[in-house]
Motif scaffolding. Structure first.
Motif, short mmCIF file in Angstrom:
data_model
loop_
_atom_site.label_atom_id
_atom_site.label_comp_id
_atom_site.label_asym_id
_atom_site.label_seq_id
_atom_site.Cartn_x
_atom_site.Cartn_y
_atom_site.Cartn_z
N THR A 1 0.67 -17.76 52.15
CA THR A 1 2.25 -18.86 51.98
C THR A 1 1.72 -19.50 52.07
OG1 THR A 1 1.42 -19.78 54.49
CG2 THR A 1 3.19 -18.06 53.82
N TRP B 1 8.46 -21.65 48.51
CA TRP B 1 10.10 -21.79 49.66
C TRP B 1 10.10 -23.67 49.52
CZ3 TRP B 1 11.57 -19.62 53.99
CH2 TRP B 1 11.80 -20.49 54.68
N PRO B 2 11.13 -23.51 49.89
CA PRO B 2 12.86 -24.53 49.94
C PRO B 2 12.65 -25.79 50.88
CG PRO B 2 13.32 -22.77 50.17
CD PRO B 2 12.45 -21.88 50.35
N GLY B 3 11.33 -25.31 51.50
CA GLY B 3 11.58 -26.24 52.94
C GLY B 3 9.93 -27.10 52.86
N PRO B 4 9.46 -27.77 53.55
CA PRO B 4 8.65 -28.68 53.57
C PRO B 4 7.29 -27.56 53.50
CG PRO B 4 9.39 -28.75 56.02
CD PRO B 4 10.66 -27.26 55.46
N GLY C 1 3.90 -29.37 58.88
CA GLY C 1 4.16 -28.13 59.55
C GLY C 1 5.67 -27.30 59.13
N GLY C 2 5.84 -26.96 57.90
CA GLY C 2 6.66 -26.29 57.47
C GLY C 2 5.82 -24.91 56.58
N ILE C 3 5.94 -24.63 55.22
CA ILE C 3 5.69 -23.06 54.60
C ILE C 3 4.97 -23.43 53.24
CG2 ILE C 3 5.96 -21.15 53.73
CD1 ILE C 3 8.08 -20.57 55.84
#
Lengths: 348, 447
Positions: free
Chosen positions: A185, A190-193, A198-200
């Motif tokens: 990953t 990835w459109p998040g944190p 703590g995301g990807i």
């Protein structure tokens, strides 16, 4: 705002500091889902096996079920690539140790089968349960899914022939999945944190960089690939895939003869779609006369086309026998004309 | 070029009233032909209504039926259809790409579209288990938590209820992650319909998902992921980060270009996840689950994973990075003649707005900045245009988009250096169209 309202507001804030304020906000809209409703639809199974129903199934039962419900599309050994890429194949015993399908490293991989790619066994369980068999999704019981999956795992040489897969031992099987370490990953899509937060992934940092040079950007143009000749014609007549006016035209790729053939194939399709072929053969009588007989009868009659268009539209009997043709008034006049012209020209 | 018929072009006499065969006949000394054609011309003069081509364009001089007769009444077509002259522009499949129509794709005919909105009937299709025309009276949206602690109250909404809620209308592009995927290794398909046609753009109307989750009492601290699930046979599922939902961008849509969604596009309810590949825009949306982990669903663990030269697959690649393509002229087209052209195309970015598009006519040696048609919208298609006078000589046309983050669309060489050629997904390389002297345009890859 009235005093009582204000205190209510403060009360709500106090009660649920982390929950947004719009809870149950829209009077008359939405209602609580019942436990049975949630149970009926909440079928997802996560990589940590949250959501996995209890149950079990063995390889033998799996083979039976697979033969009965799946093999017609996937091949008896999950090897078929007729409908889509095959399920099984391409993994080696040493991959089970490393958790990396070695074919991806060496490039020596004939086909990217399901089991070469998938890292998480939960994915396969979840997918079969929600979507297969393709034409009768959600018809399998949890025990059926365990059994079919046991059969897959045996075909992929991950478990022995006498194996029974269950919710109790599925985590052990996960530890033997041939490509379990084959995912990353570490990317910026990835459109998040980011993973750090703590995301990807890396938080959206692109991996490929270009610069916007405007003048004399390179000494020469290097062509890597051009359109192969077969690909120029594999998508049909490009002239017919573009407007017939405007700044450009579609390039004529097949020539007029092929175009006519394509148009005739189109007319046969139109005849089939319009129901004509249920009662007429091109060279044989079915309920009505064969089109070859129609041609023979009306040859050389200049008004045949208009008469036949009117006849087909209105239907009728008596010319070929007592069986009537039903009216075809639902068809467009221009389609009827196309069909009759095509019949009189020999249905080619 | 020679065999293209162009209407309305005046050619000087005598070719106007002599056919090609007649001219050859005259040239070869058979004068009886000439006499006959003069007789014909005389007859034309005598007929007052039929104009002679020598006087000008017969399509001007002879009034057409639509100028001299009564047209059709209102509501002849209660649901209007395109002109019969537009029948060439259709959604099409790429032969051999897939084996069954129910798990396949049809491509939008970008080569003939204008502006940024895709007509709903030409919106590209991608189904995994066929499509249905779902009865809206029987459709439900359920929202629940993977753990009861993540949501105060799991809820069910009917279409009646969803359509009572505060709505938003926004224009966004949707692109399949596999768009241009056929071209990772080499040129494979002839036209922009097949290279880039898994791309569409619509105005969608619906309810922000944030509003619904809050109506259910979501706990944003605990629930950091959202699972969206379809109501069809495939029950398609995809993971979306809660940040995107909290930003208000993600919404459950029922409207598309002023009417309801089309069945092929998820009627009556689909998810809109701006900037993210189409597979996440779950159609026939029946359920949203909030959770604390990503789900590794089939379409994020077996498909929609990008194989890299390292042998690893990238998982959860979702953003559609900045990309552009020239649609006129494009592969499989032929230019009418040398002279002026408005070169036109589309640019888009999953990271925001388009800032600039440059066009090259010499395969990327020199570039010229194109005009962008405004208003330029967030995560929507942007139309660009640039003037060009074709001198009739070979040329290679390219477009290169830059988005508001400053990211510049890469070349094939740059992209392959990092990602190899087996990724299938997320090919956003600069597209090149080669034009030869005759005017034929074809697909080539410039490194």
């Amino acid at each position: 705002m009235s005093r009582s309202c204000k205190s209510l507001f403060v009360f709500a804030l106090f009660l649920a500091p982390t929950v947004a304020l719009a809870f149950d906000h829209y009077a008359g809209v939405g209602r609580q889902a019942t436990p049975a409703e949630v149970k009926a639809w909440d079928i997802d199974v996560r990589p940590d096996f949250k959501g996995l129903p209890k149950g079990s199934g063995n390889v033998e039962r799996g083979q039976e079920l697979f033969e009965e419900k799946c093999a017609s599309c996937h091949g008896s050994f999950g090897e078929s690539n007729e409908v889509f890429t095959p399920l099984i194949g391409g993994t080696k015993p040493e991959d089970i140790k490393s958790g990396r399908v070695s074919g991806f490293l060496t490039g020596d991989i004939p086909q990217r089968t399901t089991f070469t790619k998938v890292a998480t066994i939960s994915t396969v369980w979840d997918y079969i349960y929600r979507a297969m068999p393709w034409t009768a999704p959600k018809s399998l019981k949890p025990d059926d899914v365990y059994a079919i999956l046991a059969y897959f795992l045996n075909l992929a040489e991950i478990v022995p022939g006498d194996f029974t897969l269950s919710d109790k031992n599925i985590a052990e099987v996960q530890a033997r999945m041939p490509n379990r370490n084959g995912m990353t990953t570490d990317h910026g899509m990835w459109p998040g944190p980011s993973a750090k937060k703590g995301g990807i992934g890396n938080g959206g940092v692109p991996d490929v960089k270009n610069v916007a040079c405007m003048k004399n950007c390179k000494p020469e143009v290097q062509i890597g690939s051009t359109l192969p000749e077969y690909a120029r014609t594999a998508h049909g007549e490009l002239a017919d895939q573009n407007r017939s006016f405007g700044p450009v035209r579609g390039t004529r790729t097949l020539g007029p003869e092929a175009a006519k053939k394509a148009a005739d194939a189109g007319t046969l399709e139109l005849a089939t779609k319009s129901g004509c072929m249920a009662c007429h053969g091109i060279k044989s009588k079915i309920v009505g006369p064969g089109y070859n007989e129609v041609v023979a009868r009306y040859q050389g009659q200049p008004d045949a086309e208009s008469r036949l268009v009117a006849k087909v539209k209105a239907g009728g009997q008596g010319v070929w026998g007592n069986v009537p043709m039903p009216p075809n008034a639902h068809l467009k006049d221009e389609d009827l004309t196309t069909l009759v012209k095509w019949i009189l020209a020999g249905s080619k | 070029m020679g065999d293209i018929k162009q209407a309305g072009r005046l050619r000087p006499a005598p070719e106007n009233f002599l056919s090609a065969e007649q001219i050859t006949a005259v040239g070869s000394g058979r004068r009886d032909f000439l006499r006959k054609s003069f007789l014909a011309a005389g007859a034309a003069l005598a007929a007052p209504l039929a104009a002679r081509a020598a006087d000008g364009d017969p399509d001007i001089l002879n009034l057409p039926p639509w100028a001299t007769s009564l047209g059709l009444p209102v509501a002849t077509n209660p649901y209007g259809m395109p002109s019969k002259y537009e029948s060439q522009l259709l959604r099409r499949e790429s032969p051999g790409l897939t084996r069954v129509g129910g798990a396949s794709v049809s491509f939008a005919p970008l080569q003939g579209l204008f502006g940024i909105i895709t007509p709903s009937g030409l919106h590209f299709e991608r189904h995994h288990q066929g499509w249905h025309d779902v009865d809206p009276a029987k459709h439900r949206l359920m929202i629940n938590g993977s753990d009861p602690a993540f949501l105060k109250k799991p809820k069910v909404y009917t279409m009646d209820e969803l359509m009572r809620l505060p709505s938003v209308s926004r224009i966004h592009f949707i692109e399949c992650g596999a768009n241009t995927g056929l071209e990772w290794g080499n040129v494979a398909v002839p036209t922009v319909q097949y290279t880039h046609g898994m791309l569409s753009c619509s105005e969608f109307t619906g309810v922000p998902l944030k509003l619904l989750l809050e109506d259910c009492g979501v706990d944003y601290k605990k629930a950091r992921y959202v699972l969206a699930e379809g109501g069809d046979g495939s029950a398609m599922t995809r993971t979306i980060p809660m940040e995107m939902v909290e930003s208000g961008e993600v919404f459950v849509a029922y409207g598309q270009n002023g009417e309801m969604l089309r069945p092929e596009n998820g009627y009556p309810l689909r998810l809109v996840v701006p900037g993210v590949q189409g597979v996440s825009w779950v159609k026939w949306l029946r359920r949203i689950e909030v959770g604390d982990q990503p789900y590794a669903t089939k379409d994020e663990a077996i498909h929609y994973i990008d194989l890299q030269p390292s042998g690893l697959h990238r998982q959860y690649t979702s953003i559609q990075e900045c990309k552009s393509v020239i649609t006129t002229p494009s592969g499989g087209q032929t230019l009418l003649s040398p002279g002026f052209f408005n070169v036109s195309g589309l640019a888009w970015s999953g990271r925001g707005r388009i800032k600039q598009v440059d066009v090259s006519f010499d395969g990327g040696i020199n570039w010229k900045t194109a005009r962008l048609e405004g208003p330029i919208q967030n995560k929507a298609l942007t139309r660009f245009n640039v003037d060009w006078v074709w001198d009739g000589k070979p040329a290679i046309l390219q477009s290169r988009a830059i988005d508001e983050t400053g990211y510049v669309q890469p070349t094939y060489g740059q992209l392959r250096k990092v990602r190899g050629t087996k990724s299938i997904y997320h090919n956003n390389a600069i597209q090149s169209w080669k034009i030869v002297e005759g005017g034929e345009v074809s697909n080539v890859q410039v490194l």
